[in-house]
Design an enzyme around this catalytic site. Structure first.
Site, mmCIF file in Angstrom:
data_model
loop_
_atom_site.group_PDB
_atom_site.id
_atom_site.type_symbol
_atom_site.label_atom_id
_atom_site.label_comp_id
_atom_site.label_asym_id
_atom_site.label_seq_id
_atom_site.Cartn_x
_atom_site.Cartn_y
_atom_site.Cartn_z
ATOM 1 N N LYS A 170 0.830 -1.204 0.000
ATOM 2 C CA LYS A 170 0.000 0.000 0.000
ATOM 3 C C LYS A 170 0.869 1.261 0.000
ATOM 4 O O LYS A 170 0.679 2.169 -0.804
ATOM 5 C CB LYS A 170 -0.893 -0.030 1.236
ATOM 6 N N ARG A 208 -3.420 2.935 8.571
ATOM 7 C CA ARG A 208 -3.744 1.639 7.958
ATOM 8 C C ARG A 208 -2.549 0.721 7.928
ATOM 9 O O ARG A 208 -1.419 1.153 7.721
ATOM 10 C CB ARG A 208 -4.196 1.837 6.511
ATOM 11 N N GLY A 254 -8.066 -7.121 5.034
ATOM 12 C CA GLY A 254 -8.900 -7.232 6.230
ATOM 13 C C GLY A 254 -8.292 -8.037 7.365
ATOM 14 O O GLY A 254 -8.957 -8.313 8.350
ATOM 15 N N MET A 308 -5.504 -7.309 9.134
ATOM 16 C CA MET A 308 -4.876 -6.521 10.207
ATOM 17 C C MET A 308 -5.734 -5.292 10.471
ATOM 18 O O MET A 308 -6.763 -5.099 9.850
ATOM 19 C CB MET A 308 -3.452 -6.150 9.796
ATOM 20 N N ARG A 341 -3.094 -1.048 -6.285
ATOM 21 C CA ARG A 341 -2.239 -2.235 -6.221
ATOM 22 C C ARG A 341 -2.464 -3.036 -7.491
ATOM 23 O O ARG A 341 -3.411 -2.782 -8.247
ATOM 24 C CB ARG A 341 -2.553 -3.066 -4.989
ATOM 25 N N HIS A 359 -15.772 -8.375 1.041
ATOM 26 C CA HIS A 359 -14.809 -9.309 1.655
ATOM 27 C C HIS A 359 -14.994 -10.716 1.080
ATOM 28 O O HIS A 359 -14.041 -11.361 0.654
ATOM 29 C CB HIS A 359 -15.022 -9.319 3.177
ATOM 30 N N SER A 389 13.925 -43.185 -10.540
ATOM 31 C CA SER A 389 12.707 -42.391 -10.446
ATOM 32 C C SER A 389 12.500 -42.091 -8.963
ATOM 33 O O SER A 389 12.383 -43.007 -8.151
ATOM 34 C CB SER A 389 11.520 -43.158 -11.023
ATOM 35 N N CYS A 427 8.362 -39.411 -9.618
ATOM 36 C CA CYS A 427 6.997 -39.910 -9.801
ATOM 37 C C CYS A 427 6.141 -39.737 -8.558
ATOM 38 O O CYS A 427 5.001 -40.174 -8.522
ATOM 39 C CB CYS A 427 7.009 -41.360 -10.267
ATOM 40 N N TYR A 478 12.670 -35.600 -15.976
ATOM 41 C CA TYR A 478 11.211 -35.489 -16.173
ATOM 42 C C TYR A 478 10.489 -35.576 -14.839
ATOM 43 O O TYR A 478 11.007 -36.130 -13.875
ATOM 44 C CB TYR A 478 10.687 -36.572 -17.129
HETATM 45 C C1 PEP Z 1 6.403 -42.555 -3.955
HETATM 46 O O1 PEP Z 1 6.790 -43.086 -2.929
HETATM 47 O O2 PEP Z 1 6.645 -41.386 -4.261
HETATM 48 C C2 PEP Z 1 5.560 -43.327 -4.862
HETATM 49 C C3 PEP Z 1 5.236 -42.848 -6.052
HETATM 50 O O3 PEP Z 1 5.091 -44.488 -4.360
HETATM 51 P P1 PEP Z 1 3.616 -44.687 -3.765
HETATM 52 O O4 PEP Z 1 2.874 -45.435 -4.788
HETATM 53 O O5 PEP Z 1 3.845 -45.426 -2.517
HETATM 54 O O6 PEP Z 1 3.058 -43.303 -3.545
#
Ligand code: PEP
Ligand code: MG
Length: 885
Positions: free
Chosen positions: A22, A91, A100, A102, A335, A451, A774, A842, A862
Site C-alpha cells: 500500500k 492503515r 482485512g 490486520m 495495487r 470481503h 525415479s 513420480c 522429467y
Molecule cells: C512414492 O513413494 O513417491 C511413490 C510414487 O510411491 P507410492 O505409490 O507409494 O506413492
C-alpha cells in the site's frame, strides 16, 4: 534522513518490502502526479523492531512528528486544530496483500475539542458525531482492548429504544449520547480514559497496527498464503477525505479490467454518499461503476484517465480505491489487482497483444495453480433447473454442497468429508476457516469487491455474493428465497460462480472449456486461446519432460491428450483393486510351491492385457511399469473383524482361519514402509517373473501389431544395491526367455525408485545396476520425516501444518532442505557413476508448481504426475526454465 518514516513523495514502487504494498503504491502514485491525499508511511523495519523489543524505536517519535508537520503543511490543516481539524487514517499494509487481516483505524484526530470544528467545516453535524463515535468504538476495541460486544450491545439497545433498525436512523443527539456511553465503557473496562490528545491517538494507533501483524486472523492467513511470519507490516498515515458529504460525494473501487473474466474495460463498484469502509465490508449494496458516468461524468473521465495511466505504468491489471469528496476525486490506494485464474490468462495475453509486455513476461504472469483451477468442471449449461436466487458472479466455477450457516459447521463438515456451501449475510475475516473449508461461499449482501468476493477469488473458491432475494435466518438455520422456498441447513445446493446463480439440489457438472481445448487443441474462445499460447510457449522453453502417473488405458489416453510425454509411474497394484483383489489374496494364501505357481499364473493374463492396452495408448512413448508395491494390509481383510468372525463362528470357516493366520503373519505395526516393493518381490518367489513376463509378452504383442512399445521396468523400495541386482538378474532372464519364445527383440530398461534415504545415500552404487532412477518423493518424504502423509495432515498431530511449525505440508510441496538434499545427493552421485542415467520424479510433488521448479534446478529429466496436473506441470516447467535464465 529518516530511517523509519517515508513521506509519500520519498518512496516508490520498488520499496514494497519496506513500505508495504500500500505504501509503495501511494508513493508511486504521488510521483505520477495522481491526486493522492498527503501522507507518510512507517516502515516494516519499525514494525519488526517493535515486535522484537516490545517498544517502538526511539527515533520514531521525532520522525513521525517531522512527517506529520509536512503532511499538515500540504493539507493546509492541522491535527487537533479546533476550527478545521485534520483527520488521519492509520492503515496496515505489509509486503503482501492481506485484505482485512490486520487493523485499520480511521478518524484519528477527533476528540471533544475538534468534533464541533469538523461539524462546522463540513456543515454536517451528524457526520462529525458519527465519525467520533466510530473512532471511540474502533479505538476502544483495537487499541485499548475493550470487548467489541459491549459497544455493539449499546448500539442495539439504543436502536431498540428509538424503534430504529439501521444505524443511520439514529439522530445526532443519539450519536452524541453513544459517544459518551462508549467513553464510559472504555473508562470502566480499561481504567483509562479515551485519549483526547490527537498525537497520542496517532502513536497508539500505530502501535496497535504493528501488534495486529501477530493477530490470529493475520497468522492464519499468512500460513494459508505461505507468507513468512517475520516480515512485519508497514503503517500508512494519510489525510482522511470524505465520501459521505452528500450527492456529489461517494466512494468506490475500480479495476482497469474485469478481475473475474479478464475482459477489457473499466470495471468496479460505486457507492454514492458513502465512506470507503462501506464498500469493502459490503454492508451497503454498491452500483456498477458505469453509474458514475451518469452521476458525475467529469469525475468518471478523470478516473478513467488515472486508471489508464496506472495500467500503462504498472503494465498490469491495477485496482484503486477512490473517493469523491464534493466533486473532487481522490485516489486512496492502488495495487496490482487480484484476479481469477481465468482473468490471469486473458489479461496476460491481452497485454502481450497490446504490446505492454513481452512473451516471457506473459508466461511469468500465469501459473500452474491457475491452470489446474481452469480444468475443473462447470455445471452443464443445459441443466434445466431454475435458480433459487441470482446474485453477483464473484468467483467462477461450480460447486455442490450442503448449506451451512457458520464457519465452524463448514469446518466440521469438511473434516468429515462432506462438501459444504457457506451461506452468510456477509462474511468477515472471522469466517476465514469456514471459507477455506467450504466448496463455495454465498452471501446475501455485498458487491464484487466485498470481503466474501475478494477472499473467495483469492482462494479460488466458488462465490456468489449479494444474492439479495435470499433471507438468512441464522438462528433458525434456514434461508428463505424470494418465492418463499425454505432451504434448511444440510440441504444440498449448487452454486454457479460463473453465472452468479444458486440452485436447489445437485446440478450435473460438465467438463470445462479449457479442459476440452487442451485435450482437443480446439480453441473455443479467448480464454482457451490464451491457455494454449502459454502452454505452447512453455513447451518450447522447458527442459523437463512431463509424464503422467496412470494405471489404466483411459487415464493414459487422457494424459496423452493433455500433453504427457509418457507414463512415469504405472502402479501395478492398482490393477488388482475391486474384483481382482481376490487374485492377490490367493497369492498370499497359497501354501506350497505348486499352489503358489498356480496363483501366480492367474496374475499373468489380466496384467498382460492391461499392459498391452496401456502401451498402445502410449505408443512410441516411454511407459514405466512398477513391479508390485502394495501396502499389503490394503489387500487383506481387516484383522480385528476376521478375528471376531473366527472366534464367534462354530465351527469357524476354514478359509477364514487360514486368512487370519496369514493376516497375523503379515501384520505390521507400520505397514507403509514395510513388506512392500522389492521386499515382497524377494519374499514371494516367482512374483517378479510373472510380472516381467506379462510386460514382456505385452511388448512382444505390440511389436507384432506394428506398434512401438517402450516399456520400462521399475523396481520399488530398493534400499540396498543387492536387492536391485537380484531382481534385475531375474527380470533380465525372463526378458530373454520371452524374446526367444516370441522371436521379438524385447528390450526394456530396468531402473529403480529412489524412495528411501538409504537408496539416495548409496545412489552411486545403485546407479551401476540401474538404467534409470525415479524419485518416489512420497516415500522419500515419509521416510525422511518419519511421518506418514495421513499423520502429517491429521489436525491432532502436533507437527501438523496447522500448528504453524511448518508453512506447508512436506507431502504437498517438496521439502527442499531435507528431502531435496537427498534428491540432490542422489542426482550427483548417480550421474557421477553413470553420466547419462535418466532421472525422473513420480511422487505427488511431480505436479506441484514450487516442487517442479526445484526439480528443474536439481537437474531432473522429467516429472510425472496425475493426468489432470500434466498441463500445470508443463506450464511450470516452462516457467522454471525461464526463471533460471
Ligand atoms: C512414492 O513413494 O513417491 C511413490 C510414487 O510411491 P507410492 O505409490 O507409494 O506413492
Ligand atoms: Mg512409494
Amino acid at each position: 534522513m529518516n530511517h523509519y518514516v517515508y513521506e509519500f513523495a520519498e518512496g516508490n514502487r520498488e520499496m514494497a518490502d519496506l513500505l508495504g504494498g500500500k505504501g509503495a503504491g501511494l508513493a508511486e502514485m504521488t510521483r505520477l502526479g495522481l491526486p493522492v491525499p498527503p501522507g507518510f508511511t512507517v516502515t516494516t523495519r519499525a514494525c519488526r523492531a517493535f515486535l522484537t523489543t516490545g517498544t517502538e524505536p526511539p527515533e520514531l517519535g521525532t520522525e513521525v512528528a517531522r512527517a506529520l508537520a509536512a503532511l499538515e503543511r500540504t493539507a493546509g490543516r492541522g491535527l487537533g486544530r479546533t476550527d478545521d481539524p485534520l483527520l488521519l487514517s492509520v492503515r496496515s499494509g505489509g509486503r503482501y496483500c492481506m485484505p482485512g487481516m490486520m487493523e485499520t483505524i480511521l478518524d484519528i484526530g477527533l476528540c471533544d475539542a475538534t468534533v464541533t470544528g469538523l461539524a462546522k467545516a463540513t456543515g454536517q453535524e451528524r457526520l462529525a458525531w458519527d465519525s467520533y463515535r466510530r473512532l471511540v468504538q474502533m479505538f476502544g476495541q483495537t487499541v485499548m482492548g475493550v470487548d467489541s460486544g459491549l459497544f455493539e450491545r449499546t448500539i442495539t439497545g439504543l436502536k431498540a429504544a428509538r424503534g430504529a433498525t439501521e444505524d443511520n436512523e439514529l439522530a445526532t443527539v443519539d450519536l452524541i449520547l453513544l459517544t459518551e456511553k462508549f467513553k464510559a465503557i472504555i473508562h470502566r473496562e480499561s481504567g483509562e480514559r479515551f485519549p483526547q490528545d490527537p498525537v497520542d491517538q496517532l502513536h497508539r494507533a500505530i502501535r496497535a497496527v504493528f501488534a495486529s501483524w501477530n493477530g490470529e486472523r493475520a497468522r492464519i492467513h499468512r500460513r494459508g498464503d505461505h507468507i513468512p511470519d517475520d516480515l512485519g507490516t508497514a503503517v500508512t498515515i494519510q489525510a482522511m477525505v470524505f465520501g459521505n458529504l452528500g450527492v456529489n460525494s461517494g466512494t468506490g473501487v475500480a479495476f482497469t479490467r474485469d478481475p473475474a473474466t479478464g475482459e477489457r474495460g473499466l470495471y468496479g463498484d460505486y457507492l454514492p454518499d458513502a465512506q470507503g469502509e462501506d464498500v469493502v465490508s459490503g454492508v451497503r449494496d454498491a452500483v456498477p461503476l458505469a453509474e458514475l458516468k451518469r452521476l458525475a461524468p467529469r469525475s468518471y473521465i478523470e478516473l478513467s484517465d488515472h486508471l489508464r495511466t496506472l495500467e500503462r505504468h504498472y503494465q498490469d491489471l491495477c485496482d484503486v480505491e477512490f473517493t469523491l469528496e464534493r466533486g473532487k476525486l481522490w485516489i486512496l490506494q492502488t495495487r496490482i489487482g487480484k484476479r481469477t485464474a481465468e482473468a490471469a490468462f486473458r489479461i496476460a495475453y491481452d497485454l502481450l497483444d497490446e504490446g505492454l509486455i513481452d512473451r516471457r513476461e506473459a508466461l511469468s504472469r500465469v501459473n500452474g495453480a491457475h491452470l489446474t483451477r481452469l480444468l475443473f468442471p462447470r455445471f452443464a449449461t443445459d441443466a434445466d433447473n431454475a435458480p433459487l436466487a441470482t446474485g453477483i458472479a464473484a468467483s467462477p466455477g461450480a460447486a455442490v454442497g450442503a448449506v451451512v450457516f457458520d464457519s465452524a459447521t463448514a469446518v466440521r463438515r469438511a473434516a468429515a468429508g462432506e462438501p459444504a456451501v457457506l451461506v452468510r449475510k456477509e462474511t468477515t475475516p472471522d469466517d476465514l476457516p469456514g471459507m477455506i473449508a467450504a466448496q463455495a461461499v454465498l452471501t446475501t449482501r455485498g458487491g464484487r469487491t466485498s470481503h466474501a468476493a475478494a477472499v473467495a477469488r483469492g482462494m479460488g473458491r466458488v462465490c456468489v455474493c449479494g444474492a439479495a432475494s435470499l433471507v438468512v435466518d441464522q438462528e433458525g438455520r434456514r434461508l428463505t428465497t424470494g418465492s418463499g422456498v425454505l432451504v434448511h441447513e444440510g440441504d444440498t445446493v449448487s452454486v454457479d460462480g460463473t453465472a452468479g446463480t444458486v440452485h436447489l439440489g445437485a446440478l450435473p457438472l460438465a467438463a470445462s472449456d479449457v479442459g476440452r481445448a487442451l485435450e482437443t487443441g480446439e480453441q473455443s474462445g479467448p480464454l482457451s486461446e490464451a491457455v494454449l499460447r502459454a502452454l505452447s510457449h512453455a513447451d518450447v522453453v522447458r527442459r523437463l519432460d512431463v509424464r503422467a502417473n496412470a494405471d489404466t488405458p483411459e487415464d493414459a489416453a487422457r494424459a496423452r491428450r493433455l500433453g504427457a510425454q509418457g507414463i512415469g509411474l504405472c502402479r501395478t497394484e492398482h490393477m488388482f483393486l475391486g474384483e481382482r483383489k481376490a487374485l492377490i489374496e490367493a497369492m498370499i494364501l497359497a501354501d506350497g510351491e505348486s499352489a503358489r505357481e498356480e496363483a501366480l499364473a492367474d496374475l499373468l493374463p489380466p496384467q498382460r492385457s492391461d499392459f498391452t492396452a496401456i502401451l498402445a495408448a502410449m505408443d512410441g512413448l516411454p511407459v514405466t511399469i512398477r513391479l508390485l508395491d502394495p501396502p499389503l494390509h490394503e489387500f487383506l481383510p481387516d484383522r480385528t473383524e476376521l478375528a471376531v468372525r473366527v472366534a464367534t463362528a462354530t465351527p469357524p470357516d476354514p478359509r477364514d482361519v487360514r486368512l487370519l493366520a496369514a493376516v497375523e503373519r503379515m501384520h505390521e505395526r507400520n505397514a507403509m514402509p514395510g513388506m512392500r516393493g522389492v521386499r515382497l518381490a524377494l519374499a514371494v518367489p516367482g512374483l517378479v517373473a510373472v510380472q516381467v513376463r506379462a510386460i514382456a509378452e505385452a511388448v512382444a504383442q505390440r511389436m507384432r501389431d506394428g506398434g512401438s512399445p517402450r516399456a520400462e521396468i521399475m523396481i520399488p523400495l530398493v534400499g540396498a544395491v543387492e536387492e536391485l541386482r537380484l531382481v534385475r538378474a531375474e527380470a533380465e532372464q525372463v526378458l530373454a526367455q520371452v524374446a526367444a519364445e516370441t522371436g521379438q527383440a524385447v528390450r526394456c530398461p530396468i531402473g529403480t525408485m529412489i524412495e528411501l534415504p538409504r537408496a539416495a545415500l548409496t545412489a552411486g552404487r545403485i546407479a551401476r545396476h540401474a538404467d534409470f532412477f525415479s524419485f518416489g518423493t512420497n516415500g522419500l518424504t515419509r521416510t525422511t520425516w518419519g511421518l506418514s502423509r495421513d499423520d502429517a495432515e491429521a489436525s491432532s498431530f502436533p507437527g501438523c501444518p496447522d500448528t504453524g511449525l511448518f508453512t506447508g505440508s512436506p507431502f504437498e510441496t517438496l521439502d527442499e532442505e531435507g528431502v531435496g538434499r537427498l534428491v540432490t545427493i542422489a542426482v550427483r552421485e548417480g550421474r557421477a557413476a553413470k553420466a547419462h542415467l535418466t532421472m525422473g520424479v513420480c511422487g505427488e510433488h511431480g505436479g506441484e508448481p514450487a516442487s517442479v521448479h526445484f526439480f528443474h534446478r536439481a537437474g531432473i529429466d522429467y516429472v510425472s504426475c496425475s493426468p489432470f496436473r500434466v498441463p500445470s506441470a508443463r506450464l511450470e516447467a516452462g516457467r522454471a526454465a525461464l526463471a533460471a535464465t
